[in-house]
Design an enzyme around this catalytic site. Structure first.
Site, PDB file in Angstrom:
ATOM      1  N   ARG A 182      -9.665   3.560   3.018  1.00 44.31           N
ATOM      2  CA  ARG A 182      -8.549   4.510   2.915  1.00 44.31           C
ATOM      3  C   ARG A 182      -8.788   5.487   1.758  1.00 44.31           C
ATOM      4  NH1 ARG A 182      -2.727   1.823   3.113  1.00 44.31           N
ATOM      5  NH2 ARG A 182      -2.157   4.016   3.446  1.00 44.31           N
ATOM      6  N   CYS A 240      -0.872   3.115  -4.795  1.00 40.80           N
ATOM      7  CA  CYS A 240      -1.387   2.520  -3.562  1.00 40.80           C
ATOM      8  C   CYS A 240      -0.895   3.377  -2.408  1.00 40.80           C
ATOM      9  CB  CYS A 240      -0.920   1.070  -3.437  1.00 40.80           C
ATOM     10  SG  CYS A 240       0.877   0.883  -3.406  1.00 40.80           S
TER      11      CYS A 240
END
Length: 285
Positions: A182, A240
């Site tokens: 990611r 995050c």
């Protein structure tokens, strides 16, 4: 680096002893995950004796605009205090939080309560799995405690917003705690755009745990973050996808002796703003 930082973790053995002591902690069951956000059925099937279920989505997050606050904004201070009292938290009472996800959801409760002024809040190292692996009992059903009287102070939460996150790499280290794919922009299963905040370094939370699902020791964690550029005495911030697992990185950094700040909006807020630049690839950019 703050070597006098309070303990963030408690072992199963330590918890079991404290539950038999004169000052047992309040236990909070914070089971939640993206594919199964409602942990209440699992809680009813079996939880640590006396543990109160905490709903991450309803009690540990607020509701705001994705472009500014992300998918899991911080709850309003009054709402968090109301929830904490409904869990039975009382002034001066120690608290232990746990989950069944390596601490990734329970860390949100740990961070919020610590950041709101509670000194004695710990995360159960290894969570539910470590408890049952030790042969310790569970109980079933709901736990409805008497309301508590705890007073929370969220006036000075150690957070940064998107503008501060953009500038952070020029003054310290901005840590992206998502999976490497990611960060590199190879996949993005949830948020509008793939990639990372320019200047951020990649330190996935999964690497903070060992094979047994326990946190690495302080020296190993310190070495891991130092390899990414974190240095004693210099600022470090974490983010995050939506501010939940960033709290897990905050636990690891605290164990390592640092004092991290949190970017609550995280990638969900950053990627929702079309005016924010995006970096891809393995380098900070």
């Amino acid at each position: 680096m703050d070597t006098a930082a309070p303990h963030a973790l408690v072992s199963v053995a330590e918890l079991e002893r404290s539950l038999r002591g004169d000052r047992p902690p309040r236990l909070l069951d914070v089971r939640w995950r993206l594919d199964r956000p409602d942990g209440r059925p699992a809680h009813r099937e079996g939880h640590l004796p006396g543990a109160v279920y905490v709903d991450l989505g309803a009690e540990l997050a607020g509701h705001g605009l994705a472009a500014t606050e992300g998918r899991h904004p911080l709850p309003a201070p009054d709402d968090l205090q109301r929830s904490a009292r409904s869990w039975g938290l009382r002034e001066g009472e120690p608290v232990v939080v746990y989950d069944d996800l390596g601490g990734q959801s329970a860390a949100r409760a740990w961070w919020l309560l610590r950041a709101s002024g509670l000194a004695d809040v710990r995360l159960l190292d290894g969570g539910l799995g470590a408890w049952t692996a030790a042969g310790l009992p569970l109980e079933a059903g709901d736990v409805r405690p008497e309301p508590g009287d705890v007073v929370l102070d969220s006036a000075q939460l150690p957070t940064i917003d998107a503008d501060e996150a953009a500038a952070f790499p020029s003054q310290g280290v901005l840590v992206d705690s998502r999976a490497g794919a990611r960060y590199r922009g190879e996949v993005e299963p949830v948020d509008p755009r793939a990639g990372h905040v320019p200047g951020a370094v990649s330190v996935p939370t999964s690497g903070n745990l060992g094979a047994a699902g326990l946190f690495l020791g302080p020296e190993a964690l310190r070495a891991r973050y130092e390899e990414a550029g974190v240095r004693p005495g210099e600022p470090v911030a974490v983010y995050c996808g939506s501010g939940v697992t960033a709290a897990h990185a905050a636990v690891a950094l605290t164990v390592a002796g640092y004092a991290p700040v949190l970017f609550p909006g995280s990638w969900s807020a950053w990627s929702s703003d079309p005016d924010r630049p995006v970096a891809t690839g393995a380098e900070p950019g």
